[in-house]
Design an enzyme around this catalytic site. Structure first.
Site, PDB file in Angstrom:
ATOM      1  N   CYS A 176       5.072  57.247  48.001  1.00  0.00           N
ATOM      2  CA  CYS A 176       6.209  57.995  47.492  1.00  0.00           C
ATOM      3  C   CYS A 176       6.365  57.665  46.022  1.00  0.00           C
ATOM      4  O   CYS A 176       5.532  56.966  45.445  1.00  0.00           O
ATOM      5  CB  CYS A 176       7.480  57.664  48.267  1.00  0.00           C
ATOM      6  SG  CYS A 176       8.184  56.097  47.781  1.00  0.00           S
ATOM      7  N   ASP A 205      17.458  48.385  44.306  1.00  0.00           N
ATOM      8  CA  ASP A 205      18.087  49.706  44.138  1.00  0.00           C
ATOM      9  C   ASP A 205      19.077  49.731  42.975  1.00  0.00           C
ATOM     10  O   ASP A 205      19.476  50.806  42.535  1.00  0.00           O
ATOM     11  CB  ASP A 205      18.810  50.121  45.431  1.00  0.00           C
ATOM     12  CG  ASP A 205      17.828  50.570  46.490  1.00  0.00           C
ATOM     13  OD1 ASP A 205      16.639  50.727  46.187  1.00  0.00           O
ATOM     14  OD2 ASP A 205      18.259  50.761  47.653  1.00  0.00           O
ATOM     15  N   ARG A 255      19.760  63.055  46.952  1.00  0.00           N
ATOM     16  CA  ARG A 255      19.386  62.310  48.165  1.00  0.00           C
ATOM     17  C   ARG A 255      20.364  61.169  48.433  1.00  0.00           C
ATOM     18  O   ARG A 255      20.461  60.695  49.571  1.00  0.00           O
ATOM     19  CB  ARG A 255      17.985  61.711  48.002  1.00  0.00           C
ATOM     20  CG  ARG A 255      16.856  62.707  48.120  1.00  0.00           C
ATOM     21  CD  ARG A 255      15.519  61.990  48.062  1.00  0.00           C
ATOM     22  NE  ARG A 255      15.592  60.774  48.839  1.00  0.00           N
ATOM     23  CZ  ARG A 255      15.103  59.592  48.448  1.00  0.00           C
ATOM     24  NH1 ARG A 255      14.491  59.462  47.311  1.00  0.00           N
ATOM     25  NH2 ARG A 255      15.235  58.539  49.227  1.00  0.00           N
TER      26      ARG A 255
HETATM   27  C1  UD1 Z   1      15.014  50.038  52.188  1.00  0.00           C
HETATM   28  C2  UD1 Z   1      16.012  50.956  51.509  1.00  0.00           C
HETATM   29  C3  UD1 Z   1      15.665  51.134  50.043  1.00  0.00           C
HETATM   30  C4  UD1 Z   1      15.524  49.772  49.369  1.00  0.00           C
HETATM   31  C5  UD1 Z   1      14.575  48.872  50.141  1.00  0.00           C
HETATM   32  C6  UD1 Z   1      14.514  47.453  49.594  1.00  0.00           C
HETATM   33  C7  UD1 Z   1      16.711  52.424  53.295  1.00  0.00           C
HETATM   34  C8  UD1 Z   1      16.723  53.808  53.851  1.00  0.00           C
HETATM   35  N1  UD1 Z   1      15.990  52.236  52.184  1.00  0.00           N
HETATM   36  O1  UD1 Z   1      13.741  50.685  52.099  1.00  0.00           O
HETATM   37  O2  UD1 Z   1      16.704  51.888  49.421  1.00  0.00           O
HETATM   38  O3  UD1 Z   1      15.012  49.965  48.066  1.00  0.00           O
HETATM   39  O4  UD1 Z   1      14.996  48.781  51.513  1.00  0.00           O
HETATM   40  O5  UD1 Z   1      15.776  46.879  49.582  1.00  0.00           O
HETATM   41  O6  UD1 Z   1      17.369  51.538  53.807  1.00  0.00           O
HETATM   42  N2  UD1 Z   1       6.500  46.849  53.052  1.00  0.00           N
HETATM   43  C9  UD1 Z   1       5.236  46.631  53.511  1.00  0.00           C
HETATM   44  N3  UD1 Z   1       4.939  46.972  54.806  1.00  0.00           N
HETATM   45  C10 UD1 Z   1       5.876  47.515  55.629  1.00  0.00           C
HETATM   46  C11 UD1 Z   1       7.171  47.739  55.148  1.00  0.00           C
HETATM   47  C12 UD1 Z   1       7.471  47.383  53.845  1.00  0.00           C
HETATM   48  O7  UD1 Z   1       4.363  46.137  52.775  1.00  0.00           O
HETATM   49  O8  UD1 Z   1       5.533  47.804  56.800  1.00  0.00           O
HETATM   50  C13 UD1 Z   1       6.834  46.515  51.640  1.00  0.00           C
HETATM   51  C14 UD1 Z   1       7.188  47.771  50.831  1.00  0.00           C
HETATM   52  O9  UD1 Z   1       6.035  48.424  50.353  1.00  0.00           O
HETATM   53  C15 UD1 Z   1       8.031  47.212  49.718  1.00  0.00           C
HETATM   54  C16 UD1 Z   1       8.763  46.051  50.417  1.00  0.00           C
HETATM   55  O10 UD1 Z   1       8.016  45.749  51.591  1.00  0.00           O
HETATM   56  O11 UD1 Z   1       7.211  46.701  48.699  1.00  0.00           O
HETATM   57  C17 UD1 Z   1      10.201  46.354  50.763  1.00  0.00           C
HETATM   58  O12 UD1 Z   1      10.246  47.424  51.643  1.00  0.00           O
HETATM   59  P1  UD1 Z   1      11.383  47.593  52.755  1.00  0.00           P
HETATM   60  O13 UD1 Z   1      12.315  46.447  52.723  1.00  0.00           O
HETATM   61  O14 UD1 Z   1      10.708  47.930  54.028  1.00  0.00           O
HETATM   62  O15 UD1 Z   1      12.134  48.879  52.204  1.00  0.00           O
HETATM   63  P2  UD1 Z   1      12.550  50.164  53.012  1.00  0.00           P
HETATM   64  O16 UD1 Z   1      13.068  49.780  54.331  1.00  0.00           O
HETATM   65  O17 UD1 Z   1      11.471  51.174  52.933  1.00  0.00           O
END
Ligand code: UD1
Length: 417
Positions: free
Chosen positions: A116, A306, A398
């Site tokens: 994204c 954020d 959004r």
């Molecule tokens: C959520 C929030 C977003 C916020 C983010 C971090 C929602 C809808 N969105 O996004 O606004 O910016 O938390 O606070 O709540 N990662 C991996 N593997 C995974 C999952 C995550 O490597 O399976 C990495 C991601 O690429 C990123 C980091 O972990 O670098 C944080 O991601 P994550 O905490 O999962 O964010 P979201 O839940 O997507």
């Protein structure tokens, strides 16, 4: 194409009410699919991401109605386990429906969310956790078919990183799974606490939310309830940043001050004054604004990624040099070019941005590149001299519910065209 036309430099004065949290509403909407009977979710922000979540619920067979920031969901008629590809693409957080769909129907077919605007968005942590809970995953041409031949069961899951989405997804799958699930190194974000409180109100058995270990005992059924979504802490930070940038004194009503402590501290370092009662923040812009020597984005309770772009927009005009390190997402400095076009002095090296404060920003034609980056340009435009024309508003829509109406009520000169 819609755009904001902003004439900056108008002081902001007055009271506004903070909207409900998008990042809390989305997982709770997903969780509603797990319940028997009706759910009434109050204080739901009216946003394109929330509409997309409602469309996913509808496509699964739920009855879903939204009126005056209240969504009612009846999930007794769920019949479809496939998340339409168009909705997966529209909202990356659609992945949050995987856990609930598995909990509800035992099956989920969905497209791989892919990258994204913030960079790659892997879901490996989500999938590894589900496999431990008995989910079989087959991938073909970017479509994931997830099934539970022997039902969902609890598991011990250690997250290598405290991912917000993975923690929520596991919670959603675990509440109706057989036995106990223990998540260690769980995310501690306030929105996770909100999801847990909602699930508990519906009859789930879980504890430890807000700490690094969450323990969930599966129950046989959940029953819908009436629940009020928590206030949005990032939107709160955005309106504080707007007042810091434009100058002025505002009051934010129905804010969640506990989850904002870290952010308020940063504004105080900038020489702004923030006093608060339980749910009202009184804020006055700093005169002059002061640089913040070093800020590093971290999982909660650290400084939120954020809020990074939004705070950077204010630091552009702060006396001195500020350094921000982004540790959560790879590609989260895309707003910098537009800020520089508005007169900011920012150098990006790898994951760090060095911001030398300038006396004044000037208006310019700029485009939002992502949700919070777009909000940062809005904040910068409100404090800049002259006219800013901000395009690509779909990113901002959004996450922000009628931002131009709120800002106009505070005295800003902003129009949506
Ligand atoms: C959520 C929030 C977003 C916020 C983010 C971090 C929602 C809808 N969105 O996004 O606004 O910016 O938390 O606070 O709540 N990662 C991996 N593997 C995974 C999952 C995550 O490597 O399976 C990495 C991601 O690429 C990123 C980091 O972990 O670098 C944080 O991601 P994550 O905490 O999962 O964010 P979201 O839940 O997507």
């Amino acid at each position: 194409m819609q755009k904001f036309v902003i004439h900056g430099g108008k002081r902001l004065e007055g009271d506004i009410t903070v909207q409900g949290a998008k990042n809390s509403a989305l997982p709770i909407l997903s969780a509603a699919m797990l319940c028997e009977g009706e759910n009434i979710l109050e204080n739901c922000p009216e946003l394109s991401d929330v509409y997309a979540a409602c469309q996913i619920l509808t496509s699964a067979g739920c009855q879903c109605r939204m009126q005056n920031h209240t969504v009612s969901i009846k999930a007794d008629t769920v019949r479809n386990s496939e998340i339409p590809e168009s909705l997966m693409q529209e909202m990356r957080s659609s992945i949050i429906f995987l856990g609930a769909m598995l909990g509800r129907t035992g099956t989920c077919i969905l497209g791989y969310p892919g990258g994204c605007e913030l960079g790659p968005r892997p879901i490996d942590l989500h999938l590894q956790a589900f496999q431990k809970m008995g989910v079989k995953i087959q991938e073909e041409s970017g479509i994931l078919t997830c099934t539970t031949p022997n039902g969902l069961h609890g598991a011990k899951i250690h997250l290598q990183f405290p991912s917000v989405g993975a923690t929520e997804n596991i919670m959603l799958a675990a509440v109706l799974a057989r036995g106990e699930t223990v998540i260690t190194n769980a995310a501690r974000e306030p929105e996770i606490v909100d999801l847990a409180q909602y699930l508990r109100t519906c009859g789930a058995n879980l504890r430890g939310e807000g700490s690094s270990t969450i323990v969930i005992q599966g129950v046989k059924k959940l029953t819908g309830c009436t629940y009020r979504i928590m206030p949005d802490r990032i939107v709160t930070a955005t309106w504080l940043a707007a007042a810091a940038s434009a100058g002025g004194t505002i009051r934010l009503l129905q804010a969640d001050t506990v989850s904002l402590e870290g952010i308020l501290d940063v504004f105080e370092q900038m020489n702004c004054s923030c006093s608060h009662t339980e749910n009202t923040i009184c804020f006055s812009a700093g005169k002059p604004l002061r640089a913040v020597r070093f800020l590093k984005t971290m999982p909660y309770p650290g400084f939120p990624t954020d809020a990074q772009a939004i705070v950077m927009a204010v630091l552009c005009k702060a006396n001195g040099t500020s350094v921000i390190e982004e540790t959560i997402f790879e590609n989260r400095f895309r707003h910098v070019d537009a800020l520089v076009r508005m007169g900011a002095d920012i150098q990006v090296t790898g994951h760090a941005a060095v911001i030398h404060g300038v006396k004044q920003l000037h208006g310019a034609p700029v485009s939002a590149t992502d949700l919070r980056g777009g909000a940062a340009l809005l904040v910068a435009g409100l404090g800049a001299q002259g006219e800013t024309v901000l395009t690509e508003l779909s990113h901002i829509d959004r996450g922000y519910d009628s931002p131009e109406l709120l800002l106009r009520s505070l005295g800003a000169d902003i129009r949506r065209i």
